[in-house]
Design a protein around this motif. Sequence first.
Motif, PDB file in Angstrom:
ATOM      1  N   GLY A 154      -0.856  -3.004   5.413  1.00 45.41           N
ATOM      2  CA  GLY A 154      -2.224  -3.190   5.857  1.00 45.41           C
ATOM      3  C   GLY A 154      -2.268  -3.910   7.198  1.00 45.41           C
ATOM      4  O   GLY A 154      -1.254  -4.403   7.709  1.00 45.41           O
ATOM      5  N   VAL A 155      -3.464  -3.968   7.760  1.00 41.98           N
ATOM      6  CA  VAL A 155      -3.664  -4.564   9.088  1.00 41.98           C
ATOM      7  C   VAL A 155      -3.953  -6.053   8.949  1.00 41.98           C
ATOM      8  O   VAL A 155      -4.531  -6.507   7.968  1.00 41.98           O
ATOM      9  CB  VAL A 155      -4.823  -3.848   9.812  1.00 41.98           C
ATOM     10  CG1 VAL A 155      -5.120  -4.484  11.161  1.00 41.98           C
ATOM     11  CG2 VAL A 155      -4.479  -2.374  10.002  1.00 41.98           C
ATOM     12  N   ARG A 175      -1.895   8.676  10.535  1.00 40.16           N
ATOM     13  CA  ARG A 175      -1.605   7.802  11.671  1.00 40.16           C
ATOM     14  C   ARG A 175      -0.187   7.248  11.717  1.00 40.16           C
ATOM     15  O   ARG A 175       0.098   6.359  12.520  1.00 40.16           O
ATOM     16  CB  ARG A 175      -2.607   6.637  11.677  1.00 40.16           C
ATOM     17  CG  ARG A 175      -4.020   7.066  12.019  1.00 40.16           C
ATOM     18  CD  ARG A 175      -5.017   5.946  11.825  1.00 40.16           C
ATOM     19  NE  ARG A 175      -4.673   4.714  12.536  1.00 40.16           N
ATOM     20  CZ  ARG A 175      -5.354   3.581  12.411  1.00 40.16           C
ATOM     21  NH1 ARG A 175      -6.407   3.519  11.604  1.00 40.16           N
ATOM     22  NH2 ARG A 175      -4.982   2.507  13.084  1.00 40.16           N
ATOM     23  N   ASP A 220     -10.984   7.484   2.947  1.00 38.79           N
ATOM     24  CA  ASP A 220     -10.685   6.232   3.649  1.00 38.79           C
ATOM     25  C   ASP A 220     -11.028   6.365   5.133  1.00 38.79           C
ATOM     26  O   ASP A 220     -10.471   7.225   5.826  1.00 38.79           O
ATOM     27  CB  ASP A 220      -9.199   5.889   3.489  1.00 38.79           C
ATOM     28  CG  ASP A 220      -8.772   4.743   4.385  1.00 38.79           C
ATOM     29  OD1 ASP A 220      -9.574   3.798   4.543  1.00 38.79           O
ATOM     30  OD2 ASP A 220      -7.664   4.807   4.944  1.00 38.79           O
ATOM     31  N   PRO A 221     -11.916   5.537   5.649  1.00 38.33           N
ATOM     32  CA  PRO A 221     -12.318   5.679   7.058  1.00 38.33           C
ATOM     33  C   PRO A 221     -11.207   5.348   8.047  1.00 38.33           C
ATOM     34  O   PRO A 221     -11.256   5.766   9.205  1.00 38.33           O
ATOM     35  CB  PRO A 221     -13.490   4.697   7.196  1.00 38.33           C
ATOM     36  CG  PRO A 221     -13.274   3.693   6.109  1.00 38.33           C
ATOM     37  CD  PRO A 221     -12.655   4.451   4.975  1.00 38.33           C
ATOM     38  N   ASN A 222     -10.186   4.600   7.604  1.00 43.00           N
ATOM     39  CA  ASN A 222      -9.079   4.263   8.496  1.00 43.00           C
ATOM     40  C   ASN A 222      -8.158   5.458   8.768  1.00 43.00           C
ATOM     41  O   ASN A 222      -7.442   5.464   9.758  1.00 43.00           O
ATOM     42  CB  ASN A 222      -8.243   3.134   7.888  1.00 43.00           C
ATOM     43  CG  ASN A 222      -9.010   1.860   7.735  1.00 43.00           C
ATOM     44  OD1 ASN A 222      -9.273   1.155   8.700  1.00 43.00           O
ATOM     45  ND2 ASN A 222      -9.383   1.534   6.489  1.00 43.00           N
ATOM     46  N   ARG A 223      -8.130   6.398   7.841  1.00 41.74           N
ATOM     47  CA  ARG A 223      -7.323   7.616   7.982  1.00 41.74           C
ATOM     48  C   ARG A 223      -5.852   7.315   8.266  1.00 41.74           C
ATOM     49  O   ARG A 223      -5.195   7.971   9.070  1.00 41.74           O
ATOM     50  CB  ARG A 223      -7.916   8.534   9.065  1.00 41.74           C
ATOM     51  CG  ARG A 223      -9.289   9.079   8.681  1.00 41.74           C
ATOM     52  CD  ARG A 223      -9.934   9.874   9.814  1.00 41.74           C
ATOM     53  NE  ARG A 223      -9.145  11.025  10.214  1.00 41.74           N
ATOM     54  CZ  ARG A 223      -9.133  12.205   9.587  1.00 41.74           C
ATOM     55  NH1 ARG A 223      -9.853  12.386   8.500  1.00 41.74           N
ATOM     56  NH2 ARG A 223      -8.403  13.195  10.049  1.00 41.74           N
ATOM     57  N   PHE A 224      -5.316   6.312   7.570  1.00 35.70           N
ATOM     58  CA  PHE A 224      -3.929   5.929   7.798  1.00 35.70           C
ATOM     59  C   PHE A 224      -2.950   7.049   7.452  1.00 35.70           C
ATOM     60  O   PHE A 224      -1.845   7.105   8.000  1.00 35.70           O
ATOM     61  CB  PHE A 224      -3.570   4.675   6.994  1.00 35.70           C
ATOM     62  CG  PHE A 224      -4.181   3.407   7.531  1.00 35.70           C
ATOM     63  CD1 PHE A 224      -3.995   3.032   8.860  1.00 35.70           C
ATOM     64  CD2 PHE A 224      -4.934   2.579   6.718  1.00 35.70           C
ATOM     65  CE1 PHE A 224      -4.550   1.870   9.363  1.00 35.70           C
ATOM     66  CE2 PHE A 224      -5.485   1.410   7.209  1.00 35.70           C
ATOM     67  CZ  PHE A 224      -5.292   1.051   8.532  1.00 35.70           C
ATOM     68  N   TYR A 243       0.845  -1.178   0.000  1.00 37.53           N
ATOM     69  CA  TYR A 243       0.000   0.000   0.000  1.00 37.53           C
ATOM     70  C   TYR A 243       0.890   1.241   0.000  1.00 37.53           C
ATOM     71  O   TYR A 243       1.882   1.307   0.735  1.00 37.53           O
ATOM     72  CB  TYR A 243      -0.921   0.024   1.222  1.00 37.53           C
ATOM     73  CG  TYR A 243      -1.999  -1.033   1.201  1.00 37.53           C
ATOM     74  CD1 TYR A 243      -3.055  -0.956   0.285  1.00 37.53           C
ATOM     75  CD2 TYR A 243      -1.976  -2.105   2.101  1.00 37.53           C
ATOM     76  CE1 TYR A 243      -4.045  -1.926   0.262  1.00 37.53           C
ATOM     77  CE2 TYR A 243      -2.961  -3.072   2.084  1.00 37.53           C
ATOM     78  CZ  TYR A 243      -3.997  -2.983   1.157  1.00 37.53           C
ATOM     79  OH  TYR A 243      -4.979  -3.942   1.132  1.00 37.53           O
ATOM     80  N   TYR A 300      -5.737   2.964   0.549  1.00 35.74           N
ATOM     81  CA  TYR A 300      -5.745   3.741   1.792  1.00 35.74           C
ATOM     82  C   TYR A 300      -5.292   5.180   1.591  1.00 35.74           C
ATOM     83  O   TYR A 300      -5.222   5.950   2.548  1.00 35.74           O
ATOM     84  CB  TYR A 300      -4.888   3.055   2.846  1.00 35.74           C
ATOM     85  CG  TYR A 300      -5.424   1.709   3.265  1.00 35.74           C
ATOM     86  CD1 TYR A 300      -6.731   1.570   3.725  1.00 35.74           C
ATOM     87  CD2 TYR A 300      -4.626   0.565   3.196  1.00 35.74           C
ATOM     88  CE1 TYR A 300      -7.225   0.334   4.109  1.00 35.74           C
ATOM     89  CE2 TYR A 300      -5.111  -0.678   3.587  1.00 35.74           C
ATOM     90  CZ  TYR A 300      -6.415  -0.783   4.032  1.00 35.74           C
ATOM     91  OH  TYR A 300      -6.912  -2.010   4.414  1.00 35.74           O
ATOM     92  N   TYR A 353      -2.141  -7.616  14.594  1.00 36.06           N
ATOM     93  CA  TYR A 353      -1.867  -6.196  14.831  1.00 36.06           C
ATOM     94  C   TYR A 353      -2.110  -5.846  16.297  1.00 36.06           C
ATOM     95  O   TYR A 353      -3.186  -6.088  16.850  1.00 36.06           O
ATOM     96  CB  TYR A 353      -2.772  -5.351  13.935  1.00 36.06           C
ATOM     97  CG  TYR A 353      -2.696  -3.864  14.173  1.00 36.06           C
ATOM     98  CD1 TYR A 353      -1.543  -3.140  13.857  1.00 36.06           C
ATOM     99  CD2 TYR A 353      -3.788  -3.179  14.708  1.00 36.06           C
ATOM    100  CE1 TYR A 353      -1.489  -1.775  14.073  1.00 36.06           C
ATOM    101  CE2 TYR A 353      -3.735  -1.800  14.917  1.00 36.06           C
ATOM    102  CZ  TYR A 353      -2.576  -1.111  14.605  1.00 36.06           C
ATOM    103  OH  TYR A 353      -2.517   0.245  14.814  1.00 36.06           O
TER     104      TYR A 353
END
Length: 340
Positions: free
Chosen positions: A292-293, A273, A266-270, A230, A261, A297
Amino acid sequence: MKKHLLSAALIALLLVGCSSNKNSSKEVTPEKYLSEIKAENLSKHLYIVASDEMEGRNTGEPGQKKAGEYLIQQYKAMGISYPKGAKSFYQPIPSAYFKTQFSPKLGDSENIWAFIEGTDKKDEIVVISAHYDHVGMKNGEVYNGADDDGSGTVALLEIAAAFQKAKKAGNGPRRSILFLHVTGEEHGLHGSRFYAENPLFPIANTITNINIDMIGRRGYEKENNDNYVYVIGSDRLSSDLHRISEEANTKYIGMELDYKYNDLNDPNRFYYRSDHYNFAKKGIPAIFYFNGVHDDYHKPTDTPDKIDYPLLTKRTKLAFAVAWELANVNERPKVDKDGK
């Protein structure tokens, strides 16, 4: 007679000039140094960095400091020193800096930096980062953090080794490279924030940040894919950075670059982060490589035996190839986007 001598001298100068131009235009690619990045070395380092002995590398605790000492030993063995202007391999960060409303009390800690000076563009800096902290121990169990972010930590060591090999062969980078192992990521991206606010070199001199955080595993929906990574943030500030990453991958690696991502929605907002974000906030083009997760993790089961070492090697080679291109390109990546 004088006329003939003058003609001969002019011819000699032209020949020397042509020879000099030929040598100076010779492009050295990263291909011959990619082989320096080896799965067995990544594995050797990771089984130490993510061992039970390091007690989960929690910020400011003895296990993290022990892991830091190991990293410094490796740089010394490579013949790579700390940056000019620094007093040691450590950038100290006081405990008070980590204090936030919801975080636990953390001890004094340190970023760790190593440095390869560039040639004709040495005042411009490529920062390659990974966080070497994790979450420590809980209820007597060690949270080893092999993927998060032991994988990025050892990737920096192998990237540094490849650049150092090139430098010893007379093919060192044009720009300087700062290898930055940051602390306090798990508690709020503190170490990278501290560096961005207290840079050793003027922040305007940093042309880009390559951040490597979790590149040793296969994430959800990618369990059967052994050739992806990613990519996050590459086009948020600079179309040049995005292009360089794409071109380096096409020329040298051939991985699937997945931008899932990187989506603004993207709801994860990587993007917000990991440690690259503290550079992006300063207007520095930044790129984040990520696998990725997965099920392990932030669990005690994130151990070195679960790492996909061939895939970790490919991703490390990609980061090296992109860093090589950035360190040697004629013009630094232009900031032509707003970061959103």
